[in-house]
Design a protein around this motif. Structure first.
Motif, mmCIF file in Angstrom:
data_model
loop_
_atom_site.group_PDB
_atom_site.id
_atom_site.type_symbol
_atom_site.label_atom_id
_atom_site.label_comp_id
_atom_site.label_asym_id
_atom_site.label_seq_id
_atom_site.Cartn_x
_atom_site.Cartn_y
_atom_site.Cartn_z
ATOM 1 N N LEU A 49 -13.213 2.718 5.939
ATOM 2 C CA LEU A 49 -11.933 2.967 5.264
ATOM 3 C C LEU A 49 -12.150 3.800 4.000
ATOM 4 O O LEU A 49 -11.458 4.795 3.763
ATOM 5 C CB LEU A 49 -11.260 1.653 4.854
ATOM 6 C CG LEU A 49 -10.531 0.834 5.912
ATOM 7 C CD1 LEU A 49 -9.971 -0.430 5.282
ATOM 8 C CD2 LEU A 49 -9.408 1.637 6.558
ATOM 9 N N TYR B 294 -0.740 14.242 5.773
ATOM 10 C CA TYR B 294 -0.040 12.966 5.670
ATOM 11 C C TYR B 294 1.357 13.141 6.255
ATOM 12 O O TYR B 294 2.010 14.140 5.962
ATOM 13 C CB TYR B 294 0.020 12.598 4.180
ATOM 14 C CG TYR B 294 0.646 11.277 3.876
ATOM 15 C CD1 TYR B 294 -0.091 10.090 3.947
ATOM 16 C CD2 TYR B 294 1.985 11.206 3.503
ATOM 17 C CE1 TYR B 294 0.496 8.875 3.653
ATOM 18 C CE2 TYR B 294 2.572 9.996 3.210
ATOM 19 C CZ TYR B 294 1.825 8.836 3.284
ATOM 20 O OH TYR B 294 2.407 7.622 2.994
ATOM 21 N N ASN C 52 0.812 -1.219 0.000
ATOM 22 C CA ASN C 52 0.000 0.000 0.000
ATOM 23 C C ASN C 52 0.849 1.274 0.000
ATOM 24 O O ASN C 52 0.362 2.328 -0.410
ATOM 25 C CB ASN C 52 -0.880 0.055 1.273
ATOM 26 C CG ASN C 52 -2.082 -0.864 1.200
ATOM 27 O OD1 ASN C 52 -2.794 -0.906 0.205
ATOM 28 N ND2 ASN C 52 -2.320 -1.599 2.288
ATOM 29 N N SER D 72 -5.782 -0.850 3.284
ATOM 30 C CA SER D 72 -6.679 -0.289 2.268
ATOM 31 C C SER D 72 -7.861 -1.235 2.136
ATOM 32 O O SER D 72 -7.820 -2.362 2.633
ATOM 33 C CB SER D 72 -5.946 -0.191 0.930
ATOM 34 O OG SER D 72 -5.567 -1.488 0.497
ATOM 35 N N TYR E 52 -4.543 4.560 1.107
ATOM 36 C CA TYR E 52 -4.484 3.677 2.264
ATOM 37 C C TYR E 52 -4.414 4.534 3.516
ATOM 38 O O TYR E 52 -4.243 5.753 3.433
ATOM 39 C CB TYR E 52 -3.258 2.756 2.181
ATOM 40 C CG TYR E 52 -1.960 3.441 2.486
ATOM 41 C CD1 TYR E 52 -1.343 4.269 1.550
ATOM 42 C CD2 TYR E 52 -1.329 3.283 3.718
ATOM 43 C CE1 TYR E 52 -0.154 4.914 1.843
ATOM 44 C CE2 TYR E 52 -0.130 3.923 4.007
ATOM 45 C CZ TYR E 52 0.446 4.741 3.066
ATOM 46 O OH TYR E 52 1.620 5.377 3.344
ATOM 47 N N THR E 53 -4.535 3.873 4.644
ATOM 48 C CA THR E 53 -4.366 4.589 5.905
ATOM 49 C C THR E 53 -3.709 3.637 6.900
ATOM 50 O O THR E 53 -3.305 2.531 6.536
ATOM 51 C CB THR E 53 -5.720 5.138 6.420
ATOM 52 O OG1 THR E 53 -5.476 6.014 7.525
ATOM 53 C CG2 THR E 53 -6.660 4.012 6.860
ATOM 54 N N GLU F 21 -12.795 7.439 4.645
ATOM 55 C CA GLU F 21 -11.782 8.292 5.263
ATOM 56 C C GLU F 21 -10.448 8.338 4.530
ATOM 57 O O GLU F 21 -9.579 9.135 4.873
ATOM 58 C CB GLU F 21 -11.535 7.827 6.712
ATOM 59 C CG GLU F 21 -12.783 7.859 7.562
ATOM 60 C CD GLU F 21 -12.487 8.240 9.013
ATOM 61 O OE1 GLU F 21 -11.328 8.538 9.328
ATOM 62 O OE2 GLU F 21 -13.433 8.220 9.819
ATOM 63 N N ILE F 22 -10.278 7.470 3.552
ATOM 64 C CA ILE F 22 -8.960 7.376 2.917
ATOM 65 C C ILE F 22 -8.738 8.480 1.888
ATOM 66 O O ILE F 22 -9.580 8.728 1.054
ATOM 67 C CB ILE F 22 -8.792 5.989 2.260
ATOM 68 C CG1 ILE F 22 -8.521 4.946 3.335
ATOM 69 C CG2 ILE F 22 -7.669 6.001 1.249
ATOM 70 C CD1 ILE F 22 -8.363 3.559 2.804
ATOM 71 N N ASP F 23 -7.564 9.104 1.980
ATOM 72 C CA ASP F 23 -7.188 10.146 1.028
ATOM 73 C C ASP F 23 -6.114 9.705 0.049
ATOM 74 O O ASP F 23 -6.082 10.140 -1.079
ATOM 75 C CB ASP F 23 -6.605 11.361 1.792
ATOM 76 C CG ASP F 23 -7.692 12.216 2.393
ATOM 77 O OD1 ASP F 23 -8.810 12.217 1.862
ATOM 78 O OD2 ASP F 23 -7.415 12.883 3.418
ATOM 79 N N HIS F 24 -5.171 8.922 0.536
ATOM 80 C CA HIS F 24 -3.981 8.615 -0.265
ATOM 81 C C HIS F 24 -3.942 7.135 -0.635
ATOM 82 O O HIS F 24 -2.873 6.558 -0.772
ATOM 83 C CB HIS F 24 -2.712 8.966 0.511
ATOM 84 C CG HIS F 24 -2.554 10.423 0.786
ATOM 85 N ND1 HIS F 24 -3.225 11.069 1.799
ATOM 86 C CD2 HIS F 24 -1.804 11.378 0.166
ATOM 87 C CE1 HIS F 24 -2.886 12.360 1.794
ATOM 88 N NE2 HIS F 24 -2.039 12.565 0.824
ATOM 89 N N THR G 121 -14.469 -1.829 6.127
ATOM 90 C CA THR G 121 -14.000 -1.285 4.845
ATOM 91 C C THR G 121 -14.827 -0.087 4.382
ATOM 92 O O THR G 121 -14.286 0.809 3.730
ATOM 93 C CB THR G 121 -13.964 -2.369 3.752
ATOM 94 O OG1 THR G 121 -15.183 -3.100 3.808
ATOM 95 C CG2 THR G 121 -12.825 -3.329 3.978
#
Lengths: 113, 113, 113, 113
Positions: D63, B102, A47, D30, D71-72, D66-69, D60
């Motif tokens: 997930l 980030y 990831n 992710s 993955y978190t 809330e995920i921007d990039h 999920t």
């Protein structure tokens, strides 16, 4: 003095190795649970940015040899890992294996396209 | 294709950052316990090979702002870190701080002596 | 079948032990950095709910004996820990030490006031 | 004052929860890698003594929200967990879910056979 793309790609490869090792060292592992842990480690680290591939092998033979109570904690002596990073055309291949009693991480090759 | 000392020094700096982050992320932390955790993180990572210095700042103002239950888990938004690696005369300065939500880790400079 | 306060206090003590061990196992440690790590572990885990006190001893003599490369990774064989939890008048004293090659965590006493 | 089997079983259940949370919090995750991580967490913690079953659900939907990039990092708000411990005929059922913005771990029931 300004860092190059090549510097950055090598740095990124290092981050993945440090992350992999310190996230998962200490995880309870047995010969039966090794396969699911290998997959989870690979997929989680893949990831991260610029991470092309992660291959993890947990050395189950060595686990069998050393386990007393059905399981043990994952540590470097049970691990072989290859991580490939690619950043803006620069590919860095890195590897971890035991060397002289210590889990040595090193850069194997850098290819600038 | 053969990795240079410079490649290796950048890789080593990355290892320290990945290690630091994934070893200590999740640690319970409060404004009162932040100082001892900063010191422990610095001294533990400085043990690693080629690691010249580690400076960790836990952002206690931000902790105070966001804490509901007296403490929280350490994560990137509460951390600023500088790590300097030196390997065979090559010095790599690296840094982590929040950027665009980030925790960005990057190479600041590479000096070949 | 409904859990009692005593059940909950014992459960809480277990959480602290599992947290302590799996947060900090794998941390790079040397005889020189052991003291700051002890303090950070104690202060971080004491943040958790119902945690009265945490005492950590890193066995530096054992570190000196076993270290090859200046440092090693923290693991159970280098640790002795006592954790006291108090929840609504019930005090639970728990301890970890090596027993038969395994870092055994156990309840020492439960006092209901 | 001497701890009972019931005390010990509750303590063991707590250890599993603390271990699970602090081993895996911070893991890059992710929506695509959540399934392999769930399995690895379950199988690794089930290795521990007296652990009958571990069920992990990584949320999920949350997930994705809330995920921007891409993955978190895994943290309590993305996790629901049930752990069952059995020690010498005493069964302890425990659970973790978010409550009031905090990943609350609690004992659900204790059955002495």
């Amino acid at each position: 003095m300004e860092p190059t793309t090549r510097d950055s790609a090598c740095f990124e490869a290092g981050i993945k190795f440090g992350a992999l090792y310190h996230q998962f060292a200490g995880t309870p592992v047995s010969p039966d649970s090794a396969a699911s842990l290998e997959t989870a480690i690979e997929e989680s680290i893949e990831n991260q940015p610029f991470c092309e591939s992660v291959e993890v092998e947990i050395l189950t033979d060595k686990l069998v040899e050393e386990i007393d109570h059905g399981y043990t904690e994952l540590t470097g002596k049970f691990l072989e890992v290859e991580i490939v990073v690619e950043q803006e055309g620069t590919e860095v291949v890195t590897r971890m294996a035991m060397e002289d009693g210590y889990p040595l991480m090193k850069v194997e090759s850098v290819k600038e396209k």
